[in-house]
Design an enzyme around this catalytic site. Structure first.
Site, short mmCIF file in Angstrom:
data_model
loop_
_atom_site.label_atom_id
_atom_site.label_comp_id
_atom_site.label_asym_id
_atom_site.label_seq_id
_atom_site.Cartn_x
_atom_site.Cartn_y
_atom_site.Cartn_z
N GLU A 47 2.51 16.29 -9.06
CA GLU A 47 3.02 14.95 -8.75
C GLU A 47 3.88 14.97 -7.49
OE1 GLU A 47 1.73 12.60 -10.16
OE2 GLU A 47 1.10 13.31 -12.14
N GLY A 48 3.77 13.92 -6.70
CA GLY A 48 4.47 13.83 -5.42
C GLY A 48 5.90 13.31 -5.53
N PHE A 49 6.53 13.29 -4.38
CA PHE A 49 7.94 12.90 -4.26
C PHE A 49 8.20 11.51 -4.83
CE2 PHE A 49 11.40 11.53 -1.12
CZ PHE A 49 12.40 12.19 -1.80
N HIS A 286 2.43 1.76 6.72
CA HIS A 286 2.28 3.06 6.06
C HIS A 286 0.80 3.32 5.85
CE1 HIS A 286 2.09 5.71 2.34
NE2 HIS A 286 2.37 6.50 3.36
N LEU A 287 0.34 4.37 6.48
CA LEU A 287 -1.08 4.69 6.47
C LEU A 287 -1.26 6.03 5.76
CD1 LEU A 287 -3.68 3.46 7.51
CD2 LEU A 287 -3.26 4.53 9.72
N ARG A 288 -1.53 5.95 4.47
CA ARG A 288 -1.69 7.17 3.66
C ARG A 288 -3.08 7.71 3.89
NH1 ARG A 288 -1.58 11.06 0.65
NH2 ARG A 288 -0.61 11.21 -1.42
N THR A 382 2.32 5.34 -4.09
CA THR A 382 3.71 5.20 -4.54
C THR A 382 4.66 5.26 -3.35
OG1 THR A 382 3.79 7.57 -5.01
CG2 THR A 382 3.36 6.13 -6.87
#
Ligand SMILES: Nc1nc2c(ncn2[C@@H]2O[C@H](COP(=O)(O)OP(=O)(O)OP(=O)(O)O)[C@@H](O)[C@H]2O)c(=O)[nH]1
Ligand SMILES: *[C@@H]1O[C@H](CO)[C@@H](O)[C@H](O)[C@H]1NC(C)=O
Ligand SMILES: *[C@@H]1O[C@H](CO)[C@@H](O)[C@H](O)[C@H]1NC(C)=O
Ligand SMILES: *[C@@H]1O[C@H](CO)[C@@H](O)[C@H](O)[C@H]1NC(C)=O
Length: 423
Positions: A47-49, A286-288, A382
């Site tokens: 899981e990410g930040f 924001h470009l994920r 997220t």
């Protein structure tokens, strides 16, 4: 009684722990029961930040529920590190205390928290009495019906802890190799975070309990007052905000006074009216990329598609500048620079990166996006969701916040949901 002391804690802003220890002493002298207890937790490694920030909200809620039972529960902040996305080479990225990313006094004004190293010191060593590994039910939902329940069960997956010669359990423990657990058991849990309260209050009497795989538990009340109190208390560290503010001023002609984004250090006083924030004269995006494009997801645009959208938004909102936050890799970044040469990015030097770490850079990116006049994010990221919340706190008109890129061939491009703050 506990509440009166808690107010003292909030007003003094001194170490919560010390004040609580005094609280315990006073209580004992009054022959009242008082028990200082610690809740620790960890999250599934991949899981990410930003999902981890969400799990913190669930645990803070659980601690609030636990404290109503009479014992003085303290939440121990799990050190940051070994995150899959934090790939900057050659920099030390484990055992990072929360204080590097968040303002501890702000967190403490919501619920008592301490850093892990403080726990070790106060606890008399790196020992955790009981680890509960949370898991689902092996049998799934019985009768296809979902109900809240929690039971001690055999472990379903291979245990990530092993016994040493002395009979202690060893495991990852955020990179603190010397940490040991006295006991590890598995618990099947299905429901909201606070369903763990009776178990922690009645079944388990030891002082320190760690919930592993804490993301198994759901929010007590997603987007309710308690959720927002905790979310608002997650104020970024001052040095990160200052770096973001300097960058805005220097490269984006953006200052709080002019943009109506004046921020109060004390989150309990921060109550900006919806629509009051104007934001800096730039488009924030924001470009994920990375794992979001590897799966060829339909809801994520090509770079070309994204640039086309950004240009049209700049035109529509009469903005000459565009700030881009992205995790794009080297090749994609080159391509993006070719397609959108005027884009502004926060690019730290190697020395700055060592200081800020990947987590700090991500926060600065989020902070700058949060101050843009108009923001567009990536579908179900997220990272983007946390920017939405930050903008909601600052008081932006929801029309300028809840926007996302659409996939090039996506038919129904549903836009993000507006979650209003409950004060
Ligand atoms: N600096 C920076 N890092 C980013 C950006 N987007 C993604 N990242 C990095 O990639 C990580 C993954 O994104 P997160 O959103 O935190 O990961 P997650 O919690 O799994 O959530 P998803 O985005 O939903 O995958 C972040 O923590 C950052 O380290 C960005 O725009 N700027
Ligand atoms: C907690 O204790 C109660 C009563 O003794 C018992 O019925 C229940 O199964 C226990 N729960 C867990 C999760 O151990
Ligand atoms: C370990 O914890 C479980 C669950 O609380 C308990 O039943 C068991 O007795 C404990 N074992 C030891 C050795 O303390
Ligand atoms: C910055 O913004 C102010 C106010 O909007 C404007 O008057 C000024 O010309 C801008 N400066 C630059 C360098 O664009």
């Amino acid at each position: 009684y506990c509440n009166v002391m808690l107010m003292l804690v909030f007003s003094s802003l001194s170490s919560v722990y010390n004040v609580m220890a005094i609280d315990c002493m006073i209580k004992k002298s009054h022959v009242l029961s008082c028990h200082l207890r610690y809740l620790l937790y960890d999250v599934n490694p991949p899981e990410g930040f930003n999902l981890r920030r969400d799990v913190y909200i669930r645990m803070a809620s659980l601690v609030k529920t636990l404290r109503k039972g009479g014992d003085d529960w303290v939440l121990v902040l799990p050190p940051w590190g070994r995150l899959y996305h934090w790939q900057s080479p050659k920099i030390h990225q484990i055992r990072i205390p929360w204080g590097e990313f968040f303002s501890l006094t702000s967190l403490q004004a919501n619920v008592p928290v301490i850093e892990y190293e403080e726990f070790i010191a106060e606890n008399g060593g790196p020992f955790i009495d009981q680890v509960l590994v949370l898991q689902n039910y092996a049998e799934g939902w019985t009768d296809g019906k979902w109900e809240e329940k929690v039971d001690e069960r055999p472990c379903i997956e291979k245990l990530m802890y092993s016994k040493d010669k002395q009979g202690y359990y060893r495991g990852w423990f955020w990179g603190y190799e010397e940490t040991r657990a006295r006991n590890v058991t598995c618990i099947s849990a299905q429901g909201h975070a606070s369903i763990m309260a009776p178990v922690l209050q009645k079944n388990i009497t030891v002082t320190s309990v760690m919930l592993d795989r804490a993301e198994t538990l759901l929010h007590d009340h997603y987007a309710g007052k308690d959720y927002w109190d905790t979310r608002r208390s997650m104020v970024f560290s001052k040095h990160l905000r200052l770096i973001g503010d300097d960058f805005r001023a220097k490269y984006l002609n953006s200052t709080d006074d002019r943009d109506h984004t004046v921020y109060s250090e004390d989150w309990t006083r921060m109550k900006a009216k919806l629509g009051s924030a104007k934001g800096g004269p730039y488009l924030g995006a924001h470009l994920r990329r990375k794992d979001f494009i590897w799966g060829h997801r339909e809801d994520v645009p090509s770079l070309k598609g994204a640039v086309k959208k950004m240009r049209s938004l700049m035109k529509k909102h009469k903005l000459d500048n565009v700030f881009v936050a992205t995790d794009a890799d080297g090749d994609e970044l080159k391509e993006l620079k070719r397609l959108l040469p005027e884009m502004v990015r926060f690019e730290p030097s190697t020395e700055d990166l060592e200081l800020l770490k990947d987590g700090g850079v991500a926060i600065i990116d989020q902070w700058i996006c949060a101050h843009s006049r108009f923001f567009i994010g990536t579908s179900v990221s997220t990272f983007s969701f946390r920017i939405h919340e930050e903008r909601e706190i600052l008081g932006f008109d929801p029309k300028t916040t809840y926007n996302r890129f659409c996939g090039d061939t996506e038919k129904e491009c549903e836009q993000p949901t507006h979650w209003k703050i409950v004060y």
